[in-house]
Scaffold this active site. Structure first.
Site, PDB file in Angstrom:
ATOM      1  N   ARG A  61     -44.153 -46.958  66.432  1.00  0.00           N
ATOM      2  CA  ARG A  61     -45.219 -47.087  67.440  1.00  0.00           C
ATOM      3  C   ARG A  61     -45.962 -45.760  67.648  1.00  0.00           C
ATOM      4  O   ARG A  61     -47.169 -45.743  67.889  1.00  0.00           O
ATOM      5  CB  ARG A  61     -44.617 -47.609  68.740  1.00  0.00           C
ATOM      6  CG  ARG A  61     -44.187 -49.068  68.558  1.00  0.00           C
ATOM      7  CD  ARG A  61     -43.515 -49.606  69.762  1.00  0.00           C
ATOM      8  NE  ARG A  61     -44.327 -49.482  70.961  1.00  0.00           N
ATOM      9  CZ  ARG A  61     -43.814 -49.526  72.190  1.00  0.00           C
ATOM     10  NH1 ARG A  61     -42.520 -49.692  72.369  1.00  0.00           N
ATOM     11  NH2 ARG A  61     -44.600 -49.417  73.234  1.00  0.00           N
ATOM     12  N   VAL A  97     -47.302 -47.185  77.558  1.00  0.00           N
ATOM     13  CA  VAL A  97     -46.834 -45.873  77.139  1.00  0.00           C
ATOM     14  C   VAL A  97     -47.837 -45.218  76.181  1.00  0.00           C
ATOM     15  O   VAL A  97     -47.625 -44.106  75.723  1.00  0.00           O
ATOM     16  CB  VAL A  97     -45.412 -45.966  76.520  1.00  0.00           C
ATOM     17  CG1 VAL A  97     -44.413 -46.458  77.559  1.00  0.00           C
ATOM     18  CG2 VAL A  97     -45.380 -46.855  75.279  1.00  0.00           C
ATOM     19  N   HIS A 113     -43.958 -46.398  83.226  1.00  0.00           N
ATOM     20  CA  HIS A 113     -42.878 -46.599  82.242  1.00  0.00           C
ATOM     21  C   HIS A 113     -42.811 -45.472  81.206  1.00  0.00           C
ATOM     22  O   HIS A 113     -42.248 -45.648  80.141  1.00  0.00           O
ATOM     23  CB  HIS A 113     -43.048 -47.954  81.535  1.00  0.00           C
ATOM     24  CG  HIS A 113     -42.837 -49.128  82.442  1.00  0.00           C
ATOM     25  ND1 HIS A 113     -43.269 -50.409  82.150  1.00  0.00           N
ATOM     26  CD2 HIS A 113     -42.213 -49.211  83.647  1.00  0.00           C
ATOM     27  CE1 HIS A 113     -42.935 -51.223  83.147  1.00  0.00           C
ATOM     28  NE2 HIS A 113     -42.302 -50.522  84.055  1.00  0.00           N
TER      29      HIS A 113
HETATM   30  C1  BJW Z   1     -54.665 -59.877  77.706  1.00  0.00           C
HETATM   31  C2  BJW Z   1     -55.285 -59.631  76.513  1.00  0.00           C
HETATM   32  C3  BJW Z   1     -56.601 -59.232  76.600  1.00  0.00           C
HETATM   33  C4  BJW Z   1     -53.349 -60.225  76.010  1.00  0.00           C
HETATM   34  N1  BJW Z   1     -57.179 -59.110  77.801  1.00  0.00           N
HETATM   35  N2  BJW Z   1     -55.257 -59.758  78.884  1.00  0.00           N
HETATM   36  C5  BJW Z   1     -36.412 -58.049  90.324  1.00  0.00           C
HETATM   37  C6  BJW Z   1     -36.891 -56.958  91.039  1.00  0.00           C
HETATM   38  C7  BJW Z   1     -36.804 -55.667  90.513  1.00  0.00           C
HETATM   39  C8  BJW Z   1     -36.260 -55.445  89.253  1.00  0.00           C
HETATM   40  C9  BJW Z   1     -35.779 -56.520  88.561  1.00  0.00           C
HETATM   41  C10 BJW Z   1     -35.842 -57.788  89.072  1.00  0.00           C
HETATM   42  N3  BJW Z   1     -35.297 -58.618  88.175  1.00  0.00           N
HETATM   43  C11 BJW Z   1     -34.900 -57.889  87.106  1.00  0.00           C
HETATM   44  C12 BJW Z   1     -35.176 -56.588  87.291  1.00  0.00           C
HETATM   45  C13 BJW Z   1     -34.916 -55.497  86.346  1.00  0.00           C
HETATM   46  C14 BJW Z   1     -35.915 -55.292  85.247  1.00  0.00           C
HETATM   47  C15 BJW Z   1     -36.840 -56.482  85.043  1.00  0.00           C
HETATM   48  O1  BJW Z   1     -37.948 -56.546  85.529  1.00  0.00           O
HETATM   49  N4  BJW Z   1     -36.413 -57.430  84.223  1.00  0.00           N
HETATM   50  C16 BJW Z   1     -37.229 -58.610  83.934  1.00  0.00           C
HETATM   51  C17 BJW Z   1     -37.109 -58.930  82.469  1.00  0.00           C
HETATM   52  C18 BJW Z   1     -36.826 -59.716  84.854  1.00  0.00           C
HETATM   53  N5  BJW Z   1     -36.698 -54.111  85.568  1.00  0.00           N
HETATM   54  C19 BJW Z   1     -36.232 -52.911  85.288  1.00  0.00           C
HETATM   55  O2  BJW Z   1     -35.138 -52.728  84.765  1.00  0.00           O
HETATM   56  C20 BJW Z   1     -37.100 -51.738  85.697  1.00  0.00           C
HETATM   57  N6  BJW Z   1     -36.361 -50.843  86.487  1.00  0.00           N
HETATM   58  C21 BJW Z   1     -35.957 -51.198  87.720  1.00  0.00           C
HETATM   59  O3  BJW Z   1     -36.231 -52.277  88.202  1.00  0.00           O
HETATM   60  O4  BJW Z   1     -35.273 -50.198  88.400  1.00  0.00           O
HETATM   61  C22 BJW Z   1     -34.774 -50.496  89.708  1.00  0.00           C
HETATM   62  C23 BJW Z   1     -35.823 -50.521  90.774  1.00  0.00           C
HETATM   63  C24 BJW Z   1     -35.698 -51.378  91.842  1.00  0.00           C
HETATM   64  C25 BJW Z   1     -36.647 -51.405  92.857  1.00  0.00           C
HETATM   65  C26 BJW Z   1     -37.720 -50.516  92.820  1.00  0.00           C
HETATM   66  C27 BJW Z   1     -37.823 -49.646  91.772  1.00  0.00           C
HETATM   67  C28 BJW Z   1     -36.892 -49.670  90.752  1.00  0.00           C
HETATM   68  C29 BJW Z   1     -37.557 -50.956  84.460  1.00  0.00           C
HETATM   69  C30 BJW Z   1     -38.503 -51.741  83.638  1.00  0.00           C
HETATM   70  C31 BJW Z   1     -38.836 -50.974  82.359  1.00  0.00           C
HETATM   71  C32 BJW Z   1     -39.721 -51.779  81.467  1.00  0.00           C
HETATM   72  N7  BJW Z   1     -39.894 -51.126  80.239  1.00  0.00           N
HETATM   73  C33 BJW Z   1     -40.712 -51.767  79.221  1.00  0.00           C
HETATM   74  C34 BJW Z   1     -40.386 -51.089  77.856  1.00  0.00           C
HETATM   75  C35 BJW Z   1     -41.008 -49.742  77.790  1.00  0.00           C
HETATM   76  C36 BJW Z   1     -40.767 -49.172  76.470  1.00  0.00           C
HETATM   77  C37 BJW Z   1     -41.699 -49.603  75.423  1.00  0.00           C
HETATM   78  O5  BJW Z   1     -42.927 -49.590  75.610  1.00  0.00           O
HETATM   79  O6  BJW Z   1     -41.149 -49.933  74.397  1.00  0.00           O
HETATM   80  O7  BJW Z   1     -42.097 -51.647  79.548  1.00  0.00           O
HETATM   81  S1  BJW Z   1     -40.480 -53.505  79.097  1.00  0.00           S
HETATM   82  C38 BJW Z   1     -42.132 -53.867  78.633  1.00  0.00           C
HETATM   83  O8  BJW Z   1     -42.643 -54.784  79.611  1.00  0.00           O
HETATM   84  C39 BJW Z   1     -42.899 -52.560  78.765  1.00  0.00           C
HETATM   85  C40 BJW Z   1     -44.106 -53.017  79.549  1.00  0.00           C
HETATM   86  O9  BJW Z   1     -44.674 -51.911  80.226  1.00  0.00           O
HETATM   87  C41 BJW Z   1     -43.556 -54.079  80.455  1.00  0.00           C
HETATM   88  C42 BJW Z   1     -44.584 -55.030  81.001  1.00  0.00           C
HETATM   89  O10 BJW Z   1     -45.175 -55.761  79.965  1.00  0.00           O
HETATM   90  P1  BJW Z   1     -46.703 -56.126  80.072  1.00  0.00           P
HETATM   91  O11 BJW Z   1     -47.518 -54.897  80.061  1.00  0.00           O
HETATM   92  O12 BJW Z   1     -46.900 -57.057  81.203  1.00  0.00           O
HETATM   93  O13 BJW Z   1     -46.955 -56.858  78.651  1.00  0.00           O
HETATM   94  P2  BJW Z   1     -46.734 -58.398  78.240  1.00  0.00           P
HETATM   95  O14 BJW Z   1     -46.748 -58.444  76.767  1.00  0.00           O
HETATM   96  O15 BJW Z   1     -45.571 -58.967  78.918  1.00  0.00           O
HETATM   97  O16 BJW Z   1     -48.024 -59.132  78.810  1.00  0.00           O
HETATM   98  C43 BJW Z   1     -49.322 -58.877  78.323  1.00  0.00           C
HETATM   99  C44 BJW Z   1     -50.310 -59.769  79.067  1.00  0.00           C
HETATM  100  O17 BJW Z   1     -51.604 -59.422  78.639  1.00  0.00           O
HETATM  101  C45 BJW Z   1     -50.096 -61.258  78.783  1.00  0.00           C
HETATM  102  O18 BJW Z   1     -50.087 -61.993  80.010  1.00  0.00           O
HETATM  103  C46 BJW Z   1     -51.325 -61.645  77.953  1.00  0.00           C
HETATM  104  O19 BJW Z   1     -51.819 -62.936  78.244  1.00  0.00           O
HETATM  105  C47 BJW Z   1     -52.330 -60.615  78.391  1.00  0.00           C
HETATM  106  N8  BJW Z   1     -53.324 -60.296  77.380  1.00  0.00           N
HETATM  107  N9  BJW Z   1     -54.368 -59.891  75.482  1.00  0.00           N
HETATM  108  C48 BJW Z   1     -56.433 -59.404  78.914  1.00  0.00           C
HETATM  109  N10 BJW Z   1     -57.323 -58.996  75.483  1.00  0.00           N
END
Ligand code: BJW
Length: 239
Positions: A61, A97, A113
């Site tokens: 990446r 990122v 992130h």
């Molecule tokens: C278009 C388009 C176009 C396409 N135009 N649109 C409940 C509450 C709190 C936490 C949790 C919870 N349940 C579970 C958790 C824990 C967990 C979590 O969320 N898990 C879920 C799977 C349920 N979260 C964590 O562990 C986080 N830490 C945490 O919660 O710590 C404790 C805490 C508690 C309270 C407060 C604060 C902290 C950490 C999360 C880390 C995520 N890391 C990643 C990987 C990064 C490394 C890497 O890049 O490789 O980050 S995961 C991955 O998902 C990446 C992204 O930033 C993140 C979000 O993804 P994103 O950006 O939404 O992408 P997509 O692909 O999912 O969606 C793209 C969208 O675009 C789609 O809808 C398309 O339709 C659209 N699209 N083309 C407009 N042209």
């Protein structure tokens, strides 16, 4: 609620804003984790178990981001224009990122992130810019420890960055925009509920399709970010 003429704006972006620049999203067809389960590459446990696999994934990446074909698109540029012209203040928070917001001219981008072009040493905590490949045995230039360097990225189970600053901005904004994010990953997916519960700010989702938290937003505009974002910025700056 109409678009506000004054007050601050918080913008949250996700992988969808960079899709039209040629970077894959995470969960779409051909998404970044195709071929890898998220737990294989995006957790501290996965890194401890198989650092070589995790490094290969992020090296790929990092190289892709350096490809001259990958450039900011109209949505990144429109947000930079909004921040320059909006008098009430505009905080840009990205889950991405990549560095496409910065390359489009945005300053002070809050990377929730982490950043692909940075690494951190788990032995001495020093963080630095890193544009080359990283291997499990690469020594830390600061402390010399082998195997301590890792991508400066927030993995599942780790604490996202700058939460205090983001929460304060969400508590006082007049407008919250979420662009190109699926609403599946927390805490970012919960930002809209925080703003909605205050009852004083307008909230808009700009995404290709309804996200998992669509019902928490007052308004949604569905379509490619490269079209919907410049149009909204034009509207805001004409108020
Ligand atoms: C278009 C388009 C176009 C396409 N135009 N649109 C409940 C509450 C709190 C936490 C949790 C919870 N349940 C579970 C958790 C824990 C967990 C979590 O969320 N898990 C879920 C799977 C349920 N979260 C964590 O562990 C986080 N830490 C945490 O919660 O710590 C404790 C805490 C508690 C309270 C407060 C604060 C902290 C950490 C999360 C880390 C995520 N890391 C990643 C990987 C990064 C490394 C890497 O890049 O490789 O980050 S995961 C991955 O998902 C990446 C992204 O930033 C993140 C979000 O993804 P994103 O950006 O939404 O992408 P997509 O692909 O999912 O969606 C793209 C969208 O675009 C789609 O809808 C398309 O339709 C659209 N699209 N083309 C407009 N042209």
């Amino acid at each position: 609620m109409p678009l506000p003429r004054t007050g601050s704006i918080v913008v949250l972006t996700g992988a969808g804003i960079s899709a039209e620049s040629g970077l894959a999203t995470f969960r779409g067809a051909g998404g970044l984790w195709e071929g890898h389960r998220a737990e294989e590459v995006a957790t501290p446990e996965a890194f401890a178990r198989d650092p070589a696999l995790v490094h290969r994934f992020y090296n790929m990446r990092r190289r892709q981001l350096a490809d001259p074909a990958i450039q900011p698109n109209a949505a990144h540029r429109a947000l930079a224009r909004l921040a320059r012209a909006w008098r009430g203040g505009c905080l840009l928070v990205t889950q991405n990122v990549d560095d496409l917001h910065e390359r489009a001219g945005s300053h002070d981008v809050v990377h929730l992130h982490g950043e692909l072009r940075r690494v951190r040493c788990t032995a001495c905590s020093e963080e630095r810019l890193w544009l080359r490949d990283l291997e499990a045995k690469t020594p830390c230039p600061a402390c010399g420890t082998f195997g301590g360097l890792r991508p400066a990225i927030v993995w599942f189970g780790e604490m996202p960055l700058h939460m205090e600053r983001i929460t304060a901005a969400l508590q006082s904004c007049a407008l919250f925009l979420a662009i190109g994010t699926s609403g599946l990953v927390y805490p970012a997916a919960g930002f809209v509920a925080l703003v909605r519960d205050r009852g004083r700010a307008h909230t808009i989702e700009l995404n290709l399709e309804p996200s998992a938290v669509r019902s928490d937003f007052a308004e949604a505009r569905h379509g490619p970010a490269g079209t919907t974002v410049p149009a909204l910025v034009d509207e805001l700056l004409a108020l």
